[in-house]
Design a protein around this motif. Structure first.
Motif, PDB file in Angstrom:
ATOM      1  N   SER A  63      16.865 -35.639  -3.992  1.00  0.00           N
ATOM      2  CA  SER A  63      16.507 -34.229  -4.093  1.00  0.00           C
ATOM      3  C   SER A  63      16.164 -33.802  -5.515  1.00  0.00           C
ATOM      4  N   GLY A 107      11.846 -36.268  -8.265  1.00  0.00           N
ATOM      5  CA  GLY A 107      12.310 -36.331  -6.883  1.00  0.00           C
ATOM      6  C   GLY A 107      11.858 -37.601  -6.189  1.00  0.00           C
ATOM      7  N   LYS A 112      21.287 -37.055  -3.548  1.00  0.00           N
ATOM      8  CA  LYS A 112      20.332 -38.141  -3.782  1.00  0.00           C
ATOM      9  C   LYS A 112      19.023 -37.808  -3.065  1.00  0.00           C
ATOM     10  N   ALA A 171      16.093 -38.999  -8.935  1.00  0.00           N
ATOM     11  CA  ALA A 171      17.048 -38.809  -7.844  1.00  0.00           C
ATOM     12  C   ALA A 171      17.223 -40.052  -6.997  1.00  0.00           C
ATOM     13  N   GLY A 205      20.664 -33.834  -7.175  1.00  0.00           N
ATOM     14  CA  GLY A 205      19.965 -35.115  -7.158  1.00  0.00           C
ATOM     15  C   GLY A 205      20.027 -35.878  -8.462  1.00  0.00           C
ATOM     16  N   THR A 206      20.069 -35.143  -9.591  1.00  0.00           N
ATOM     17  CA  THR A 206      20.000 -35.818 -10.889  1.00  0.00           C
ATOM     18  C   THR A 206      21.076 -35.393 -11.886  1.00  0.00           C
ATOM     19  N   ASN A 211      22.104 -41.514  -9.897  1.00  0.00           N
ATOM     20  CA  ASN A 211      21.565 -40.341  -9.206  1.00  0.00           C
ATOM     21  C   ASN A 211      22.714 -39.666  -8.465  1.00  0.00           C
ATOM     22  N   GLN A 228      12.998 -33.971 -14.321  1.00  0.00           N
ATOM     23  CA  GLN A 228      13.694 -34.510 -13.148  1.00  0.00           C
ATOM     24  C   GLN A 228      12.647 -34.991 -12.145  1.00  0.00           C
TER      25      GLN A 228
END
Length: 526
Positions: free
Chosen positions: A367, A442, A365, A82, A372-373, A336, A440
């Motif tokens: 997160s 963070g 972004k 992210a 986020g991703t 991201n 993913q």
């Protein structure tokens, strides 16, 4: 619990999330046509909902739309992390950034995070006979050690040591010093009358800062942070002295990197090339050229999206004029998810006017939530017999290195790109079998594991809201979370309702984190 017993426990719990054909690390047979040129266009902080072809409001992106209309528009594809540095590291090396402790958001004077001995995507293309280049944002460090660079001389370690024949880059991001372009390891347009000094610890005597001299921030004011050295009337992160004629003007960044990209394409049109074109748009500070100003309702952030689309159009036009567009494999994506207020008073949040940067997704972004991703991913290759249209196959950018190796029939050195698997048939739309899982990452290194049906987020002590800087949800919680991904907005943690799913996904994540992929049951190999 030992890894072997973990494996047995997982197998007994019927870990198979789905049963795809097992992706192979061995090379595939390359296509009969000439090797395609490969162009990765990598936006910065561009959200899932920020492009017109993904439902964006208030901004037109005709050039990206054109690529999507003539290629594949993926709706379930992911950056690895992210934030910027870890996503870029993982994509270019095929190695998860969370496996190392030094891949967080890098300062502008970071030493090289990708080490010269590592095998990179550029090394792969170079070994296949391609001419390679990186243009635009780098943000993966330069020189051998952090804070030791002499910016007034040739850097002893730079992108030429990572497989790139040519590079014209920003050392980090536009909001971080040094605010100069680096061309083949040397400051471009170097001005000997203004030697460069950079520090991320203390200011240089007599140099103004955004904190002490806010009246000098004539182009953009800061909302938080970004109040150290001032370049081009904009406050930055870090301290810098000198630069003179080499200093960039933010409004000309897109023009500069696009012009250098066009020159490279023209010089290499008669042979296969690989270009990693990484724009600054739509990262802060958003200060696009005035010819893009006021073209939409969203102010500077919307103008920066329009500027990104223009850059894409310039590259497409060049490829078409040279007669090489048909055999150029183009991937358009982002590092991201989106962010609005990230340190500058550009009114990005106030001027949305109904636009949703992350589309229907929760998060942004920084997160672990999907925003986020999960990013735009568009693939085009007119000569490649793609299965065009919208595609919901589960994909991750971590697989690009191994996928390109398979496409080109290249065998990678043992141990290289260890987390990357050949999913090229997915990327070309020829196989819609989902990757069985993706990881993913963070902001704080907390991990989530996404499968076609579920998303598991490990428990974390990190706050639910990012404690400094941008005020955004982190997706973290002190308890394990499980989301049913048939519900796109992650607002119902169903972990207590499905404890068996939580248990097996937790064990799968621990296996991926702790052991070689040979320990995984075959059905869970990507």
């Amino acid at each position: 619990m030992k890894i072997r017993s973990l494996k047995n426990t997982v197998a007994l719990m019927s870990l198979a999330v789905t049963t795809p054909a097992i992706a192979q690390k061995t090379p595939a047979t390359p296509p009969k046509q000439a090797k395609p040129n490969v162009l990765i266009i990598y936006a910065d902080d561009l959200g899932y909902g920020d492009l017109e072809c993904y439902g964006a409001k208030n901004v037109a992106t005709p050039n990206v739309n054109h690529i999507a209309q003539n290629g594949i528009r993926f709706t379930n594809a992911y950056a690895v992390a992210a934030t910027s540095t870890p996503s870029r590291y993982a994509m270019l090396t095929g190695h998860y950034s969370w496996r190392r402790p030094d891949t967080d958001i890098a300062p502008g004077n970071a030493g090289m995070i990708i080490r010269p001995e590592q095998y990179t995507m550029a090394d792969l293309f170079k070994s296949a006979g391609y001419t390679t280049c990186a243009i635009g944002k780098w943000h993966l460090g330069l020189g051998d050690e952090t804070g030791t660079q002499d910016w007034n001389a040739q850097l002893p370690a730079a992108l030429g040591d990572l497989g790139f024949d040519y590079s014209y880059i920003m050392a980090a991001t536009a909001d971080r010093v040094p605010c100069v372009f680096i061309e083949n390891g040397h400051v471009a347009n170097y001005d000997p009358s203004a030697p460069i000094e950079v520090s991320y610890k203390k200011n240089f005597p007599g140099e103004p800062t955004g904190k002490k001299n806010p009246e000098l921030l004539y182009n953009l004011k800061s909302t938080f942070g970004h109040n150290m050295s001032i370049v081009n009337g904009i406050g930055r992160i870090g301290y810098m002295k000198g630069g003179g004629k080499a200093l960039w003007k933010d409004e000309n960044i897109a023009d500069s990197i696009t012009a250098h990209a066009i020159d490279f394409i023209k010089e290499n049109a008669d042979k296969p090339f690989f270009m990693y074109f990484a724009t600054n748009d739509v990262h802060v500070p958003r200060f696009p050229h005035e010819r893009f100003r006021g073209k939409n309702k969203m102010g500077l952030r919307g103008d920066a999206i329009a500027q990104f689309d223009w850059s894409v159009g310039q590259l497409l036009s060049t490829l078409k004029e040279l007669g090489i567009l048909d055999n150029t494999l183009i991937i358009v994506s982002s590092d991201n998810g989106p962010i609005l207020n990230d340190g500058y008073d550009d009114h990005a949040e106030e001027l949305l006017n109904g636009h949703s940067p992350a589309g229907p997704l929760r998060g942004s972004k920084y997160s672990l939530y999907e925003g986020g991703t999960r990013v735009p991913v568009i693939v085009s290759w007119p000569a490649g017999n793609l299965k065009k249209g919208e595609n919901s196959t589960l994909l991750s950018q971590i697989d690009l290195v191994a996928s390109f190796a398979a496409l080109l029939g290249q065998r990678m050195p043992s141990g290289s790109a260890p987390d990357s698997f050949n999913r090229m048939d997915n990327w070309l739309g020829r196989d819609n079998t989902d990757r069985p899982w993706i990881i993913q990452q963070g902001y704080d290194h907390t991990l989530a594991l996404r499968t076609p049906k579920w998303k598991y987020v490990e428990a974390s002590s990190y706050p639910a809201m990012k404690p400094k800087g941008a005020c955004v949800e982190t997706g973290c919680a002190p308890v394990q979370q499980l989301f049913d991904m048939s519900q796109i907005y992650e607002d119902k943690n169903v972990a207590t309702q499905y404890p068996d799913e939580v248990g097996r996904l937790h064990l799968l994540l621990e296996l991926i984190r702790s052991c070689d992929y040979n320990e995984l049951p075959p059905a869970d190999m990507p």
